[in-house]
Design an enzyme around this catalytic site. Structure first.
Site, mmCIF file in Angstrom:
data_model
loop_
_atom_site.group_PDB
_atom_site.id
_atom_site.type_symbol
_atom_site.label_atom_id
_atom_site.label_comp_id
_atom_site.label_asym_id
_atom_site.label_seq_id
_atom_site.Cartn_x
_atom_site.Cartn_y
_atom_site.Cartn_z
ATOM 1 N N SER A 162 -3.016 6.719 -8.561
ATOM 2 C CA SER A 162 -2.192 5.547 -8.870
ATOM 3 C C SER A 162 -2.973 4.543 -9.707
ATOM 4 O O SER A 162 -4.193 4.406 -9.546
ATOM 5 C CB SER A 162 -1.741 4.889 -7.555
ATOM 6 O OG SER A 162 -1.209 3.616 -7.800
ATOM 7 N N TYR A 203 -3.854 1.160 1.204
ATOM 8 C CA TYR A 203 -3.213 2.265 0.468
ATOM 9 C C TYR A 203 -3.993 2.526 -0.824
ATOM 10 O O TYR A 203 -4.404 3.659 -1.095
ATOM 11 C CB TYR A 203 -1.744 1.936 0.145
ATOM 12 C CG TYR A 203 -1.228 2.762 -1.002
ATOM 13 C CD1 TYR A 203 -1.127 2.225 -2.284
ATOM 14 C CD2 TYR A 203 -0.923 4.103 -0.821
ATOM 15 C CE1 TYR A 203 -0.708 2.999 -3.351
ATOM 16 C CE2 TYR A 203 -0.499 4.884 -1.887
ATOM 17 C CZ TYR A 203 -0.400 4.325 -3.157
ATOM 18 O OH TYR A 203 -0.002 5.104 -4.213
ATOM 19 N N LYS A 263 -6.541 5.846 -2.258
ATOM 20 C CA LYS A 263 -6.490 6.563 -3.548
ATOM 21 C C LYS A 263 -7.880 6.582 -4.198
ATOM 22 O O LYS A 263 -8.324 7.594 -4.730
ATOM 23 C CB LYS A 263 -5.472 5.901 -4.490
ATOM 24 C CG LYS A 263 -4.026 6.077 -4.065
ATOM 25 C CD LYS A 263 -3.627 7.552 -4.004
ATOM 26 C CE LYS A 263 -2.183 7.735 -3.598
ATOM 27 N NZ LYS A 263 -1.809 9.155 -3.426
#
Ligand code: WQD
Length: 345
Positions: free
Chosen positions: A126, A151, A155
């Site tokens: 992302s 979150y 990644k």
């Protein structure tokens, strides 16, 4: 040619990628734990492609179950890994759930890839790894900044785990695709972003407001340093994004990768503001949106959009769809899904 495992394959981006893989002639199997998706998505995939992929409901944090899966399916030679918890706000409330689910799942997959000699791995990453970039458009060489959420941190850590793994395990080769903002739905309107709960993201909230499920859309701030004061993002059509995965896995299968860990920004290269999205949606659908400007949402970056020249040149991939057809596809999907049972809460 071996089978391709798509984890999270009945999820939003996963299901669109499964459709494009099948239509490109690949044999696909799916693992999903159905925590943020519905098994009925398989019906949509079958209606579009005429193929119902093999499906196994597995929690990827269960190492035994993962190992047993690969024993059962010895022809898998490639993995596209989508399965992860992905709600930024929720990750702030439940960090250990995000670290456990997103990292342990990845580690179990890598261990199985080494044990069963599965070489090819495409990872769903992302643009959130860039935080608020110092320079725009953002290139793959931009510095990775401290993540703004657990979150986003999963990644970043996942990419580090993959970089260490390709060093440790000869034969393993990885492409990490850093998405910007995926939106829209398949033109058939038979698959799309399943609305489970109150949407955190802009476009599903827009379509649910337009169809009358939500009273009003809140615009999180109009006092940013942007032309119209609202945040800017790079909104990419989910089918264009799915195509990027087909190109990436084919690059690995054909051995065209130039290193064992490659990263590509997958966006349109164009930034659009919240108000531009709202105005475009109203223009293409004819639906007037009820919205109100409220305060900024904590953690939002002001503006981010991709420099996609590397993906365009090296992958030979480019986003093709316009924002108009993309927003219209989201609206068509919203209207379709509301006619299905269980989705008119
Ligand atoms: C876009 C813009 C909001 C909702 C996140 C993750 C990213 C990826 C995509 C997983 C922002 C504004 C939104 C609303 C609004 N997810 N907005 N009202 O935050 O750019 O990216 O989703 O991979 O990793 O970070 O997407 O759609 O939530 O917000 O005004 O009701 O729309 O402030 O400016 P975001 P988003």
């Amino acid at each position: 040619m071996g089978q391709i495992l798509v984890t999270g394959g009945v999820g939003y981006i996963g299901s669109h990628t499964v459709v494009e893989l099948i239509e490109a002639g690949f044999e696909v199997c799916i693992i999903d734990n159905l925590s943020n998706s519905r098994i009925e998505v398989l019906d949509g995939i079958e209606k579009i492609t005429g193929v119902r992929p093999v499906f196994e409901k597995i929690d990827l944090t269960d190492q035994q179950a993962v190992d047993h899966f690969f024993q059962k399916y010895p022809n898998i030679d490639s993995i596209i890994h989508f399965a992860a918890s992905k709600a930024v706000g929720e990750s702030v409330q439940k960090p250990t759930l995000y670290y456990r689910n997103n990292l342990v799942s990845l580690i179990n997959l890598i261990d199985s890839m080494v044990k069963y000699q599965i070489p090819n791995f495409v990872f769903s990453s992302s643009c959130t790894v860039y935080g608020q970039p110092d320079e725009l458009p953002v290139t793959e060489q931009a510095p990775i900044k401290k993540a703004l959420s657990p979150y986003g941190n999963t990644k970043q850590i996942s990419e580090e785990i993959l970089q260490d793994s390709v060093q440790a395990f000869p034969g393993l080769k990885v492409i990490s695709l850093r998405y910007f903002n995926p939106i829209g739905a398949h033109p058939s309107a038979l698959i799309g972003e399943l609305p489970l709960g109150v949407p955190a993201n802009l476009v599903p909230f827009i379509t649910q407001t337009a169809i009358g499920l939500r009273k009003e859309l809140q615009v999180f701030g109009n006092d940013y340093n942007t032309p119209d004061g609202s945040c800017i993002r790079d909104y990419i059509n989910v089918v264009d994004l799915a195509h990027a995965h087909v190109v990436a896995i084919r690059r690995l299968i054909e051995g065209k990768n130039k290193s064992t860990f490659e990263v590509f920004n997958i966006g349109t290269g164009k930034g659009l503001s919240v108000f531009e999205i709202i105005n475009t949606f109203e223009k293409v659908t004819g639906v007037k949106l009820n919205y109100r400007v409220v305060g900024r949402r904590p953690g939002d970056v002001e503006k981010v959009w991709a420099d996609t020249s590397y993906a365009n040149k090296e992958l030979g991939w480019k986003a093709e769809k316009t924002i108009e057809e993309t927003l219209l596809s989201a609206w068509k999907w919203e209207q379709y899904i509301r006619q299905q049972k269980g989705f008119n809460e």
